[in-house]
Scaffold this motif. Structure first.
Motif, PDB file in Angstrom:
ATOM      1  N   PHE A   1       2.487 -25.542  -9.866  1.00 32.92           N
ATOM      2  CA  PHE A   1       2.622 -26.691  -9.947  1.00 32.92           C
ATOM      3  C   PHE A   1       3.358 -27.127 -11.225  1.00 32.92           C
ATOM      4  CE2 PHE A   1      -0.687 -25.242  -7.620  1.00 32.92           C
ATOM      5  CZ  PHE A   1       0.280 -26.017  -6.224  1.00 32.92           C
TER       6      PHE A   1
ATOM      7  N   LEU B   1       9.409 -27.897  -2.665  1.00 35.70           N
ATOM      8  CA  LEU B   1       9.108 -26.449  -2.645  1.00 35.70           C
ATOM      9  C   LEU B   1       9.209 -26.059  -0.789  1.00 35.70           C
ATOM     10  CD1 LEU B   1       6.671 -23.736  -2.844  1.00 35.70           C
ATOM     11  CD2 LEU B   1       5.253 -24.714  -1.619  1.00 35.70           C
TER      12      LEU B   1
ATOM     13  N   VAL C   1      10.907 -23.028   0.851  1.00 27.97           N
ATOM     14  CA  VAL C   1      11.019 -22.135   1.897  1.00 27.97           C
ATOM     15  C   VAL C   1      12.297 -22.312   2.727  1.00 27.97           C
ATOM     16  CG1 VAL C   1       9.389 -22.870   3.662  1.00 27.97           C
ATOM     17  CG2 VAL C   1       8.875 -23.081   1.265  1.00 27.97           C
TER      18      VAL C   1
ATOM     19  N   LEU D   1      -2.417 -19.421  11.534  1.00 32.06           N
ATOM     20  CA  LEU D   1      -1.849 -19.917  11.242  1.00 32.06           C
ATOM     21  C   LEU D   1      -1.010 -19.178   9.255  1.00 32.06           C
ATOM     22  CD1 LEU D   1      -1.315 -24.085  11.154  1.00 32.06           C
ATOM     23  CD2 LEU D   1       0.767 -22.584  11.512  1.00 32.06           C
TER      24      LEU D   1
ATOM     25  N   VAL E   1       1.223 -27.762   8.096  1.00 34.86           N
ATOM     26  CA  VAL E   1       0.394 -26.106   8.037  1.00 34.86           C
ATOM     27  C   VAL E   1      -1.529 -26.123   8.266  1.00 34.86           C
ATOM     28  CG1 VAL E   1       1.851 -25.336   8.587  1.00 34.86           C
ATOM     29  CG2 VAL E   1       1.289 -24.858   6.460  1.00 34.86           C
TER      30      VAL E   1
ATOM     31  N   ASN F   1      -1.525 -27.348  -0.268  1.00 37.06           N
ATOM     32  CA  ASN F   1      -1.052 -27.396  -1.261  1.00 37.06           C
ATOM     33  C   ASN F   1      -0.964 -29.009  -2.055  1.00 37.06           C
ATOM     34  OD1 ASN F   1       0.108 -25.004  -2.717  1.00 37.06           O
ATOM     35  ND2 ASN F   1       1.780 -25.331  -1.665  1.00 37.06           N
TER      36      ASN F   1
ATOM     37  N   LYS G   1      -3.852 -29.222  -3.945  1.00 42.71           N
ATOM     38  CA  LYS G   1      -3.822 -27.956  -5.137  1.00 42.71           C
ATOM     39  C   LYS G   1      -3.186 -28.467  -6.070  1.00 42.71           C
ATOM     40  CE  LYS G   1      -5.149 -24.609  -2.611  1.00 42.71           C
ATOM     41  NZ  LYS G   1      -4.887 -23.132  -1.384  1.00 42.71           N
ATOM     42  N   ALA G   2      -2.213 -28.823  -5.728  1.00 45.92           N
ATOM     43  CA  ALA G   2      -0.782 -29.779  -7.044  1.00 45.92           C
ATOM     44  C   ALA G   2      -1.258 -30.463  -7.557  1.00 45.92           C
ATOM     45  CB  ALA G   2       0.483 -29.941  -5.926  1.00 45.92           C
TER      46      ALA G   2
ATOM     47  N   LEU H   1      -2.025 -18.836 -14.074  1.00 47.67           N
ATOM     48  CA  LEU H   1      -1.957 -17.839 -12.793  1.00 47.67           C
ATOM     49  C   LEU H   1      -1.592 -16.645 -12.701  1.00 47.67           C
ATOM     50  CD1 LEU H   1      -1.415 -18.726  -9.700  1.00 47.67           C
ATOM     51  CD2 LEU H   1       1.644 -19.238 -10.337  1.00 47.67           C
ATOM     52  N   LEU H   2      -0.921 -16.581 -13.600  1.00 46.79           N
ATOM     53  CA  LEU H   2      -0.618 -14.858 -13.294  1.00 46.79           C
ATOM     54  C   LEU H   2      -2.047 -14.049 -13.774  1.00 46.79           C
ATOM     55  CD1 LEU H   2       2.381 -14.068 -14.573  1.00 46.79           C
ATOM     56  CD2 LEU H   2       1.702 -14.043 -12.218  1.00 46.79           C
TER      57      LEU H   2
ATOM     58  N   TRP I   1      -4.667 -14.737 -12.522  1.00 43.84           N
ATOM     59  CA  TRP I   1      -5.184 -15.003 -11.308  1.00 43.84           C
ATOM     60  C   TRP I   1      -4.406 -14.331 -10.243  1.00 43.84           C
ATOM     61  CZ3 TRP I   1      -3.159 -17.029  -6.814  1.00 43.84           C
ATOM     62  CH2 TRP I   1      -4.442 -17.518  -5.162  1.00 43.84           C
ATOM     63  N   LEU I   2      -3.732 -14.174 -10.350  1.00 44.10           N
ATOM     64  CA  LEU I   2      -3.242 -13.884  -9.286  1.00 44.10           C
ATOM     65  C   LEU I   2      -3.107 -11.711  -9.263  1.00 44.10           C
ATOM     66  CD1 LEU I   2      -1.237 -14.624  -7.927  1.00 44.10           C
ATOM     67  CD2 LEU I   2       0.535 -14.227  -8.586  1.00 44.10           C
TER      68      LEU I   2
ATOM     69  N   PRO J   1      -5.784 -21.676  -7.560  1.00 44.44           N
ATOM     70  CA  PRO J   1      -4.700 -23.157  -7.565  1.00 44.44           C
ATOM     71  C   PRO J   1      -6.140 -24.212  -7.589  1.00 44.44           C
ATOM     72  CG  PRO J   1      -3.352 -21.555  -7.010  1.00 44.44           C
ATOM     73  CD  PRO J   1      -4.608 -20.870  -7.424  1.00 44.44           C
TER      74      PRO J   1
ATOM     75  N   ARG K   1       6.056 -32.411  -3.331  1.00 41.99           N
ATOM     76  CA  ARG K   1       6.882 -31.760  -4.188  1.00 41.99           C
ATOM     77  C   ARG K   1       6.245 -30.158  -3.489  1.00 41.99           C
ATOM     78  NH1 ARG K   1       7.195 -31.032  -9.721  1.00 41.99           N
ATOM     79  NH2 ARG K   1       6.087 -32.633 -10.336  1.00 41.99           N
ATOM     80  N   ALA K   2       5.289 -30.113  -3.713  1.00 41.36           N
ATOM     81  CA  ALA K   2       4.539 -28.841  -3.130  1.00 41.36           C
ATOM     82  C   ALA K   2       4.674 -28.279  -1.814  1.00 41.36           C
ATOM     83  CB  ALA K   2       3.237 -29.213  -3.771  1.00 41.36           C
ATOM     84  N   CYS K   3       4.842 -29.746  -0.701  1.00 43.17           N
ATOM     85  CA  CYS K   3       4.586 -29.425   0.631  1.00 43.17           C
ATOM     86  C   CYS K   3       5.468 -28.487   0.719  1.00 43.17           C
ATOM     87  CB  CYS K   3       4.774 -30.748   1.319  1.00 43.17           C
ATOM     88  SG  CYS K   3       4.710 -30.737   3.293  1.00 43.17           S
ATOM     89  N   PRO K   4       5.340 -27.703   1.493  1.00 45.81           N
ATOM     90  CA  PRO K   4       6.368 -26.114   1.920  1.00 45.81           C
ATOM     91  C   PRO K   4       6.848 -26.572   3.103  1.00 45.81           C
ATOM     92  CG  PRO K   4       3.863 -25.736   2.734  1.00 45.81           C
ATOM     93  CD  PRO K   4       3.712 -26.665   1.869  1.00 45.81           C
TER      94      PRO K   4
END
Lengths: 288, 821
Positions: free
Chosen positions: A88, A95, A99, A259, B651, B655, B658-659, B745-746, B748-749, B757, B798-801
């Protein structure tokens, strides 16, 4: 005086289209990425049709290399969405735009990479990479379909309640059932105990996807308690209300699981694809 | 010492920060002085703060010039330091000295004390604050042996255990005391709160809610429509609606308000600036009242802040001692405020210049001007220079001290502008409504403008009633000129403006009702309204009117019954203009009416359109109306920028949360799932950046501000008191301390290190702190800041997919509600 520009009298200008409205990721910016993807795939098809390589279309021709490089680049970029959606950082990125591009360019990739292969398939690491890629794309399409259909059902099912409200209602139902069963006999107490012991949501993936819990104690108790017994009527009412609540909670869990479940296919296949892609590229350059 | 024999140089009444500082200065100067304090301790107001309360030292830019040391800190620390410094200075104090009358003039004042003593002094400094004397509980049995103890303050609620305590009074003080006494069940207090009336109209909403919660939890007994009758041994007898009742009672805490000291001050001959209840004594720059030799400083002079009080105490003694060269402590700051103006002139000259030129500054005393200007910006603008741009966020008020500005009504072509001349103000709509600038404003000629930030401007309107009335007058005049464009000039409107009255409407209250007759016109000064029309028996939402809008003008023009119902969306203030005055204007100038009618055809056409189409309205219009009603009901009527989620797209990935957490110290300021939903439109629990933020109501360090992008945010000076959490009606502020830093992040990933996150679970934060051997930082208030200063805008959007999350203003989403389906 900064008032004049804010007319409160309704006029034609007051009926202007709002600046910001909800716009889904597929339609993002009037299908900008759909057009870009179509252009990319369309021009690839055109070039492929115009190209007349000898002995046949292949990944090794000039166009083949170009399409291959484009495909590999797309695959790497598309898989970076996993990072993008979790990082973020500041900046003018959205995003939703990512997508949107991910979906449409991913669809274009199916065409571009197949043209790169020149429709040559076999039992080798190259076709494995193509097959994995198609698997990723198909699972992605499945995800898009789910994203289009399920949120509305999720909202309908939840109606005005939130998950927290449903959990609170269930806890309240637990208390009420316990209190109602206390003065009753052993058989009823055992039925209520079973009802309370059954988890609200199944533990296995299968039962979550089905939205059912095997041997649900609430359903069993409702079946076991005879209708028309005035002494048991309050308990039956409580159980009936509980089964409605449970159905709603299980539907909620089912939809949420669907989902997410496609990602359990999409993401591991992507990792496998990246490995196969590496193997494909290395083998092409070192062992051709 | 027999004071009545001796003529003191100065008698100082009241030992608060102002009086104490004056006494310390007088002592240091070797003047014959006496500090008169009616209680047995110094600085009673601060003494009465609850134990441990944090005392603020604002405004930060003001230099302290005083013989007492002062910095922000706990009440006890501050009081101890003052006691020490006062003793070191050698001040003479007389405790239990309540001054009941002051007579005489410079050189020969006589002060009469409650105990009959008379004190003579050449000068008097009144520093008695605005608290006044607490109203006493006047019932039989008070003070009788064996009767319950009666007290008028509560220092430390934790000091009482296992007592039956009756709190009398339904204001904030009474409720806060009752809550404090009952807060800890381990103290075992039985707390009863008495209220003469049926509701708690005088108290803050947040306090009433907390009280009701405590009552429902069985911690406090609340008796309404009940009044104390008499005290008996161990009991209080009360009158209830159904007769007398006896309450077990060991202690009575009476919080009955206080009598303001104005009458006492006026009796000494002091003139006030106006008859308004909030007016202050008329003062010279040396704090001298209309009675020569009698000075007023501190809160009574209009300066409630401790730093001001301390400085004034020092300065007033210097003035009395004849130090005419003394410049006020704020002089260097004000010199900087005026530094950009050429030619250089003394601060006092500039202040006189501004007061002479600008109408809203005319009723402001030079002293108040100084304070006002501390936060102001004064500068020259070249002709054509932009003052502010349309749609900018800004809530400051501009006063035109010289030159003129032009407001761009239409950028054109053809470009249309309106000129506002010297002495007037501009930008007041943003100030009043808390919204973006409605038009671009440029300097029309070379100009000098004073920019007052929102808080200073609101303080001006709030503390100087005549300045507030002037702002209202200017605003209303402009609005009327804009509505009745046809050749109307400001002078025509004077008789109408004289009829203006401010009315308040509760949320949901109908201000005008469809079908009724009535020809008053309304301007929304604060809040917002909705317009609805009954069609086929159902109310149909027509539109949303933000602050600064008007309605009711059609009835004024043609006397027809109201065509729609207008309701307050939230608690609103409106200016009501008398229809009769309008009628007289139109009768005198019929051509004006005809032209205005023609110009307002557009608005009338909409109503006609609705009338004509009303049979064809179907379920879509119902949904629109219901959705709009839902949004208004959820408080979006007072929002400037709110997060809205389309559940057909969401959905549930969280996010957005989280953001939010990862962009702000690891704490999320929004709760996606909580909040209400209607027709797939979900209003999550997230700040709406209200026009008039409730959270700002009572922030001791003034840490909540509206920022340059319209965001309402909390800065680092938050002391964690939680007032804002209690005041926010939408539950969007929480108290929490930021978690420790997470691994990247990396890591964690790829390596599975850290919680990933979003906001880390409390358990992880605790374990991580244990590992790092650090303490959790103190809890502070946490709320959405609209990601101010972050490139790209709010992280949640911004973080909403999927595009489910958007941030919008009410006008937009009420239009949005109309376009759905």
């Amino acid at each position: 005086m900064n008032a004049p520009a804010r007319p409160s009298a309704p006029s034609t200008t007051a009926r202007r289209a709002p600046q910001a409205i909800h716009e889904g990721f597929l339609a993002h910016r009037r299908y900008r990425w759909a057009w870009i993807a179509a252009l990319l795939a369309g021009s690839s098809v055109l070039l492929y049709a115009l190209d007349d390589p000898w002995p046949r279309p292949n990944g090794g021709t000039a166009l083949g290399y170009a399409l291959g490089t484009l495909s590999a680049g797309l695959i790497v970029w598309l898989s970076l969405l996993g990072i993008r959606k979790r990082r973020f950082t500041d900046g003018p990125w959205s995003l939703k735009a990512w997508v949107s591009a991910h979906v449409w360019l991913g669809l274009a990739l199916a065409i571009i990479a197949t043209l790169h292969a020149g429709f040559q398939f076999g039992w080798n690491v190259h076709t494995l990479a193509w097959a994995l890629m198609m698997g990723v794309i198909l699972s992605g399409v499945w995800g898009v379909v789910l994203y289009q259909r399920l949120p509305r059902q999720l909202s309908d099912n939840r109606a005005t309640a939130s998950e927290r409200a449903m959990a609170a209602a269930l806890a309240e139902s637990d208390r009420a059932l316990e209190a109602a069963a206390r003065p009753l006999g052993d058989r009823e107490a055992a039925l209520v105990r079973d009802a309370l012991a059954t988890p609200a949501v199944g533990r296995s993936l299968g039962s979550r996807l089905a939205g059912r819990v095997p041997r649900c104690g609430t359903a069993a108790a409702l079946r076991a308690l005879p209708e028309g017994d005035p002494e048991l009527a309050p308990l039956r009412d409580l159980l009936a209300a509980r089964s409605v609540l449970l159905a709603r909670i299980r539907t909620n869990a089912r939809l949420k699981t669907w989902l997410q479940v496609w990602l359990l296919v999409h993401v591991p296949l992507t990792v496998a694809l990246l490995a196969a892609l590496l193997a494909h590229i290395v083998s092409v350059f070192f062992y051709w | 010492m027999e004071p009545s024999e001796e003529l003191l140089d100065v008698a100082i009444v009241g030992s608060g920060p102002a009086g104490l500082a004056a006494a310390a200065r007088a002592a240091r100067r070797g003047m014959r002085h006496l500090l008169l304090e009616k209680t047995d301790h110094l600085a009673d107001t601060i003494f009465r703060y609850q134990k441990g309360k944090h005392v603020m030292a604002t405004p930060p830019q003001l230099l302290l010039r005083c013989d007492l040391a002062f910095e922000a800190g706990a009440r006890e620390t501050v009081l101890a330091r003052w006691a020490e410094d006062a003793a070191a200075a050698g001040i003479a104090v007389r405790h239990h000295a309540e001054v009941t009358e002051i007579s005489g003039t410079r050189g020969d004042f006589t002060l009469g004390l409650a105990d009959g003593t008379r004190i003579r002094a050449a000068h008097v400094v009144l520093a008695i604050g605005t608290q006044g004397n607490p109203n006493l509980l006047k019932i039989p049995g008070v003070g009788a042996p064996g009767a319950p103890v009666v007290q008028y303050t509560l220092d430390d609620p934790a000091a009482f255990v296992d007592e039956h305590i009756v709190v009398v009074g339904s204001g904030d003080a009474g409720i806060e005391n009752a809550l404090g006494l009952a807060a800890d069940p381990a103290q075992g207090n039985h707390v009863t709160l008495l209220n003469r009336s049926a509701d708690f109209a005088k108290a803050k909403d947040a306090n009433v809610k907390a009280l009701m919660a405590a009552r429902d939890a069985g911690r406090i007994a609340v008796l309404t429509e009940t009044a104390p009758n008499r005290l008996e041994a161990g009991h209080m007898v009360v009158d209830t609606r159904d007769g007398e009742a006896r309450l077990r009672c060991d202690r009575v805490i009476a919080r009955l308000g206080s009598a303001p000291p104005r009458a006492f001050v006026e009796k000494a001959g002091v003139a006030f600036t106006s008859a308004a209840r909030e007016a202050f004594p008329l003062l010279s720059p040396q704090f001298e009242t209309s009675v020569p030799g009698l000075h007023v400083i501190g809160a009574l002079a209009g300066y409630p802040l401790i730093k001001h009080c301390l400085n004034q105490g020092h300065d007033v003694i210097e003035f009395i001692a004849g130090n005419t060269d003394l410049r006020p402590a704020d002089e260097p700051i004000l010199e900087r405020v005026f530094a950009g103006l050429q030619p250089a002139r003394p601060v006092d000259d500039w202040i006189a210049f501004l007061r002479a030129r600008v109408s809203i500054f005319r009723p402001v005393s030079p002293l108040q001007m100084r304070e006002l200007l501390l936060d102001a910006t004064v500068r020259r603008y070249a002709a054509g220079e932009v003052v502010f741009v349309k749609n900018d966020v800004g809530a400051s008020l501009f006063a035109i001290a010289e030159g003129a500005v032009e407001v761009e009504i239409d950028p054109g072509p053809p470009r249309r502008t309106a000129t506002i001349g010297e002495g007037s103000i501009v930008g007041e709509v943003g100030l009043i409504s808390g919204r973006r600038r409605g038009a671009t404003v440029r300097a029309a000629t070379p100009a000098i403008l004073v920019e007052l930030p929102r808080t200073a401007a609101l303080r001006l309107i709030g503390t100087v009633p005549d300045a507030g009335a002037e702002v209202d007058r200017i605003t209303t005049t402009r609005l009327l000129l804009q509505i009745f464009q046809s050749g109307l000039v400001a002078e025509d409107l004077a008789p109408i403006l004289e009829t203006a009255r401010t009315v308040t409407a509760r949320a949901g209250e109908a201000i005008v009702t469809e079908g009724e007759t009535g020809d008053d016109m309304f301007v929304i000064r604060r809040g917002s309204c909705t317009v609805e029309k009954r069609i086929g028996g159902r109310p149909v939402f027509l539109r949303y009117l933000p602050a600064g809008s008007y309605f009711g003008e059609m009835a004024v023009l043609d006397g027809t019954p109201r065509t729609a119902t207008v309701r307050a969306a939230i608690r609103s203030e409106l200016i009501r203009l008398d229809g009769a005055a309008f009628r007289r204007l139109f009768e005198a100038r019929p051509e004006l009416r005809a032209r205005t009618l023609a110009e307002m055809a557009a608005r009338r056409a909409l109503n006609a359109f609705i009338e004509e189409r009303k049979d064809r309205f179907g379920s879509a219009v119902d949904l629109y109306s219901e959705t709009a009603a839902f949004l208004v009901e959820n408080g979006l009527g007072e929002a400037t920028d709110a997060l809205l989620i389309d559940e057909r797209l969401c959905v549930g990935c969280d996010n957005c949360e989280k953001a939010c957490a990862d962009s702000h110290d690891g704490l999320s300021r929004l709760d996606r799932e909580a909040g209400r939903t209607f027709a797939y439109l979900h209003v999550p629990t997230s700040c709406r950046h209200c026009e008039h933020p409730h959270c700002m109501t009572d922030c001791p360090p003034d840490a909540i501000r509206r920022g340059p992008d319209g965001e309402v945010s909390i800065n680092d000076s938050c002391i964690g008191c939680g007032n804002c959490v209690r005041h926010c009606p939408y539950g969007v502020i929480r108290m929490d301390s930021p978690p420790p830093r997470k691994p990247g992040l990396l890591s964690w990933l790829l390596l599975g290190r850290g919680p990933g996150p979003g906001e880390p679970p409390k358990a992880w934060a605790k374990a991580e702190r244990a590992r790092l051997r650090t303490e959790a930082p103190p809890k502070k208030a946490v709320k959405c800041d609209m990601c101010a200063g972050k490139a790209g805008g709010p992280a949640c959007v911004r973080a909403c997919p999927t595009g489910a999350a958007i941030r919008v203003s009410p006008e937009t989403f009420l239009a949005l509600a109309g376009r759905r389906d």
